[in-house]
Design a protein around this motif. Structure first.
Motif, PDB file in Angstrom:
ATOM      1  N   ARG A 191     -11.324 -24.004 -69.255  1.00  0.00           N
ATOM      2  CA  ARG A 191     -12.631 -24.608 -69.547  1.00  0.00           C
ATOM      3  C   ARG A 191     -13.664 -23.554 -69.934  1.00  0.00           C
ATOM      4  O   ARG A 191     -14.555 -23.822 -70.748  1.00  0.00           O
ATOM      5  N   ALA A 192     -13.575 -22.358 -69.365  1.00  0.00           N
ATOM      6  CA  ALA A 192     -14.502 -21.292 -69.746  1.00  0.00           C
ATOM      7  C   ALA A 192     -14.301 -20.901 -71.208  1.00  0.00           C
ATOM      8  O   ALA A 192     -15.266 -20.684 -71.947  1.00  0.00           O
ATOM      9  N   ALA A 193     -13.047 -20.836 -71.632  1.00  0.00           N
ATOM     10  CA  ALA A 193     -12.753 -20.517 -73.031  1.00  0.00           C
ATOM     11  C   ALA A 193     -13.216 -21.646 -73.953  1.00  0.00           C
ATOM     12  O   ALA A 193     -13.648 -21.395 -75.088  1.00  0.00           O
ATOM     13  N   LEU A 194     -13.122 -22.886 -73.473  1.00  0.00           N
ATOM     14  CA  LEU A 194     -13.604 -24.026 -74.252  1.00  0.00           C
ATOM     15  C   LEU A 194     -15.110 -23.920 -74.467  1.00  0.00           C
ATOM     16  O   LEU A 194     -15.605 -24.084 -75.597  1.00  0.00           O
ATOM     17  N   SER A 195     -15.841 -23.631 -73.407  1.00  0.00           N
ATOM     18  CA  SER A 195     -17.289 -23.472 -73.527  1.00  0.00           C
ATOM     19  C   SER A 195     -17.640 -22.327 -74.470  1.00  0.00           C
ATOM     20  O   SER A 195     -18.565 -22.432 -75.286  1.00  0.00           O
ATOM     21  N   GLU A 196     -16.896 -21.225 -74.362  1.00  0.00           N
ATOM     22  CA  GLU A 196     -17.145 -20.081 -75.234  1.00  0.00           C
ATOM     23  C   GLU A 196     -16.867 -20.432 -76.691  1.00  0.00           C
ATOM     24  O   GLU A 196     -17.592 -19.982 -77.593  1.00  0.00           O
ATOM     25  N   SER A 197     -15.850 -21.245 -76.944  1.00  0.00           N
ATOM     26  CA  SER A 197     -15.551 -21.679 -78.307  1.00  0.00           C
ATOM     27  C   SER A 197     -16.727 -22.453 -78.897  1.00  0.00           C
ATOM     28  O   SER A 197     -17.130 -22.226 -80.045  1.00  0.00           O
ATOM     29  N   TYR A 198     -17.310 -23.348 -78.117  1.00  0.00           N
ATOM     30  CA  TYR A 198     -18.457 -24.115 -78.606  1.00  0.00           C
ATOM     31  C   TYR A 198     -19.680 -23.224 -78.786  1.00  0.00           C
ATOM     32  O   TYR A 198     -20.484 -23.439 -79.709  1.00  0.00           O
ATOM     33  N   ARG A 199     -19.848 -22.214 -77.934  1.00  0.00           N
ATOM     34  CA  ARG A 199     -20.955 -21.283 -78.119  1.00  0.00           C
ATOM     35  C   ARG A 199     -20.798 -20.499 -79.416  1.00  0.00           C
ATOM     36  O   ARG A 199     -21.749 -20.310 -80.176  1.00  0.00           O
ATOM     37  N   ARG A 200     -19.588 -20.012 -79.652  1.00  0.00           N
ATOM     38  CA  ARG A 200     -19.338 -19.250 -80.873  1.00  0.00           C
ATOM     39  C   ARG A 200     -19.496 -20.134 -82.115  1.00  0.00           C
ATOM     40  O   ARG A 200     -20.031 -19.681 -83.140  1.00  0.00           O
ATOM     41  N   LEU A 201     -19.041 -21.365 -82.036  1.00  0.00           N
ATOM     42  CA  LEU A 201     -19.182 -22.271 -83.176  1.00  0.00           C
ATOM     43  C   LEU A 201     -20.661 -22.544 -83.454  1.00  0.00           C
ATOM     44  O   LEU A 201     -21.079 -22.597 -84.618  1.00  0.00           O
ATOM     45  N   ALA A 202     -21.450 -22.707 -82.403  1.00  0.00           N
ATOM     46  CA  ALA A 202     -22.884 -22.937 -82.587  1.00  0.00           C
ATOM     47  C   ALA A 202     -23.529 -21.763 -83.316  1.00  0.00           C
ATOM     48  O   ALA A 202     -24.377 -21.954 -84.203  1.00  0.00           O
ATOM     49  N   ARG A 203     -23.118 -20.548 -82.972  1.00  0.00           N
ATOM     50  CA  ARG A 203     -23.649 -19.366 -83.677  1.00  0.00           C
ATOM     51  C   ARG A 203     -23.184 -19.347 -85.122  1.00  0.00           C
ATOM     52  O   ARG A 203     -23.964 -19.061 -86.033  1.00  0.00           O
ATOM     53  N   ALA A 204     -21.909 -19.646 -85.322  1.00  0.00           N
ATOM     54  CA  ALA A 204     -21.366 -19.633 -86.678  1.00  0.00           C
ATOM     55  C   ALA A 204     -22.049 -20.667 -87.570  1.00  0.00           C
ATOM     56  O   ALA A 204     -22.238 -20.443 -88.767  1.00  0.00           O
ATOM     57  N   ALA A 205     -22.404 -21.798 -86.967  1.00  0.00           N
ATOM     58  CA  ALA A 205     -23.049 -22.869 -87.744  1.00  0.00           C
ATOM     59  C   ALA A 205     -24.551 -22.688 -87.856  1.00  0.00           C
ATOM     60  O   ALA A 205     -25.214 -23.445 -88.569  1.00  0.00           O
ATOM     61  N   GLY A 206     -25.096 -21.697 -87.137  1.00  0.00           N
ATOM     62  CA  GLY A 206     -26.531 -21.459 -87.194  1.00  0.00           C
ATOM     63  C   GLY A 206     -27.346 -22.517 -86.464  1.00  0.00           C
ATOM     64  O   GLY A 206     -28.488 -22.807 -86.853  1.00  0.00           O
ATOM     65  N   LEU A 207     -26.785 -23.112 -85.419  1.00  0.00           N
ATOM     66  CA  LEU A 207     -27.503 -24.140 -84.681  1.00  0.00           C
ATOM     67  C   LEU A 207     -28.675 -23.521 -83.917  1.00  0.00           C
ATOM     68  O   LEU A 207     -28.607 -22.383 -83.453  1.00  0.00           O
ATOM     69  N   THR A 208     -29.729 -24.300 -83.759  1.00  0.00           N
ATOM     70  CA  THR A 208     -30.903 -23.838 -83.015  1.00  0.00           C
ATOM     71  C   THR A 208     -30.811 -24.324 -81.582  1.00  0.00           C
ATOM     72  O   THR A 208     -30.792 -25.533 -81.340  1.00  0.00           O
ATOM     73  N   PRO A 209     -30.743 -23.415 -80.619  1.00  0.00           N
ATOM     74  CA  PRO A 209     -30.658 -23.838 -79.222  1.00  0.00           C
ATOM     75  C   PRO A 209     -31.876 -24.660 -78.807  1.00  0.00           C
ATOM     76  O   PRO A 209     -32.987 -24.425 -79.293  1.00  0.00           O
ATOM     77  N   ARG A 210     -31.639 -25.639 -77.951  1.00  0.00           N
ATOM     78  CA  ARG A 210     -32.737 -26.431 -77.425  1.00  0.00           C
ATOM     79  C   ARG A 210     -33.348 -25.707 -76.226  1.00  0.00           C
ATOM     80  O   ARG A 210     -32.631 -25.121 -75.419  1.00  0.00           O
ATOM     81  N   PRO A 211     -34.665 -25.798 -76.069  1.00  0.00           N
ATOM     82  CA  PRO A 211     -35.300 -25.157 -74.909  1.00  0.00           C
ATOM     83  C   PRO A 211     -34.852 -25.811 -73.614  1.00  0.00           C
ATOM     84  O   PRO A 211     -34.568 -27.026 -73.589  1.00  0.00           O
ATOM     85  N   ALA A 212     -34.776 -25.058 -72.567  1.00  0.00           N
ATOM     86  CA  ALA A 212     -34.349 -25.581 -71.268  1.00  0.00           C
ATOM     87  C   ALA A 212     -35.360 -26.599 -70.775  1.00  0.00           C
ATOM     88  O   ALA A 212     -36.556 -26.460 -70.988  1.00  0.00           O
TER      89      ALA A 212
END
Length: 339
Positions: free
Chosen positions: A318-339
């Motif tokens: 599951r940690a690798a799954l979360s990391e995959s989505y984090r990396r994909l978000a960077r690759a796609a240029g997604l804008t993080p939402r504020p906490a």
């Protein structure tokens, strides 16, 4: 990284896959936790699926799970990917989705599929037959009519609280699904990225036959597929191993098992038939480093003209799954939402 992906929406579908040594409640809670993670990363939607009697999948009640996800998040759109309409009465689906939209206004999507229970036993338990899929177009018309108040199948019956609500409907394309979506003037969800020629043919046919409707003025295409991102291409490919083995096992043993660790799978003695299914399950998916995946998705968007990509990734860690989505978000240029 290319800027071609700017403006393309990225969304996530999670099937609540169980892991070896993990029970269904843990898998469902992990789905809710993942929704919070991808919301923070800037993904557009988070969808959950419907499977019945499958040992390796805990997600059997998508509208119930969508409620839990929506309650745990605040900004990401939440929906069903999808509700399998042949398994249900359209009125009940309309009521359930209407309740969701009433509780979480402006955040609910209604993804509708045309599959029926996978086995004879499941279909009997659901009170359905295989030929229910042939009535999908009729059922879809009735479902939408419960929201508009224009359904005629059951005079003097009203869907509460669905009637009058505007919940975006999407058709998941299996079989005749693309043609039905075009005729109804609805957005289309279609996959996967591996069968590119067949995918392009279906998308072109959908756009050519699309008729504007109160739900959508123009064709809208969501392309779904498996995407795995890691520090190296080999690491990303390894993320695909658990799902590939589950597929091979199900094709040869008739049962879809929980996800197993790659180390255990790589030490298994597979039959020739299992090995064939396993290798096929690894091939063709979008995987690699952030740069490699961005390039592959850029090509997919150019070829399909998709307005949105719906990503589904299943792996044991599951940690690798979360990391995959984090990396994909960077690759796609997604804008993080504020906490």
């Amino acid at each position: 990284m290319s800027t071609f992906l700017d403006g393309i929406r990225f969304s996530v579908l999670d099937r609540s896959r169980t892991r070896d040594g993990e029970d269904a409640p843990q898998a469902l809670r992990a789905t809710v936790a993942l929704a919070r993670e991808v919301e923070a990363l800037g993904y557009h939607r988070f969808w959950v699926s419907e499977h019945h009697g499958v040992p390796g999948v805990a997600g059997s009640a998508p509208t119930v799970l969508a409620a839990a996800v929506a309650a745990a998040t605040s900004a990401i759109r939440v929906g069903t990917g999808g509700v399998m309409l042949p398994n249900h009465r359209p009125l009940v689906v309309a009521e359930q989705v209407g309740v969701l939209e009433s509780l979480f206004p402006g955040r609910i999507d209604m993804g509708i599929g045309r599959s029926v229970g996978f086995t004879d036993g499941v279909r009997r338990a659901l009170g359905r037959e295989k030929d229910e899929v042939d009535r999908f177009g009729e059922q879809l018309t009735e479902l939408l009519g419960w929201f508009t108040g224009e359904q005629t199948a059951h005079p003097r019956v009203r869907a509460r609280p669905a009637e009058g609500l505007r919940v975006p409907p999407f058709v998941l394309a299996t079989g005749e699904g693309a043609g039905i979506a075009a005729a109804a003037g609805l957005p289309l969800v279609i996959g996967d990225l591996r069968g590119r020629d067949r995918l392009l043919k279906s998308v072109d046919a959908y756009r050519a036959a699309f008729r504007p409707s109160p739900w959508a003025e123009e064709p809208y295409v969501v392309v779904a597929g498996t995407v795995a991102v890691a520090g190296t291409e080999a690491e990303a490919r390894r993320l695909l191993v658990p799902e590939a083995w589950s597929l091979a096992y199900s094709r040869t043993r008739g049962e879809f098992p929980p996800l197993a660790a790659p180390d255990r799978i790589e030490g298994l003695r597979m039959t020739e038939k299992q090995r064939g299914f396993y290798e096929a399950g690894l091939d063709g998916h979008v995987h690699g480093t952030e740069e490699q995946v961005a390039g592959a998705l850029e090509r997919a968007v150019k070829e399909t003209g998709a307005q949105e990509l719906l990503v589904t990734t299943s792996t044991y860690d599951r940690a690798a799954l979360s990391e995959s989505y984090r990396r994909l978000a960077r690759a796609a240029g997604l804008t993080p939402r504020p906490a």
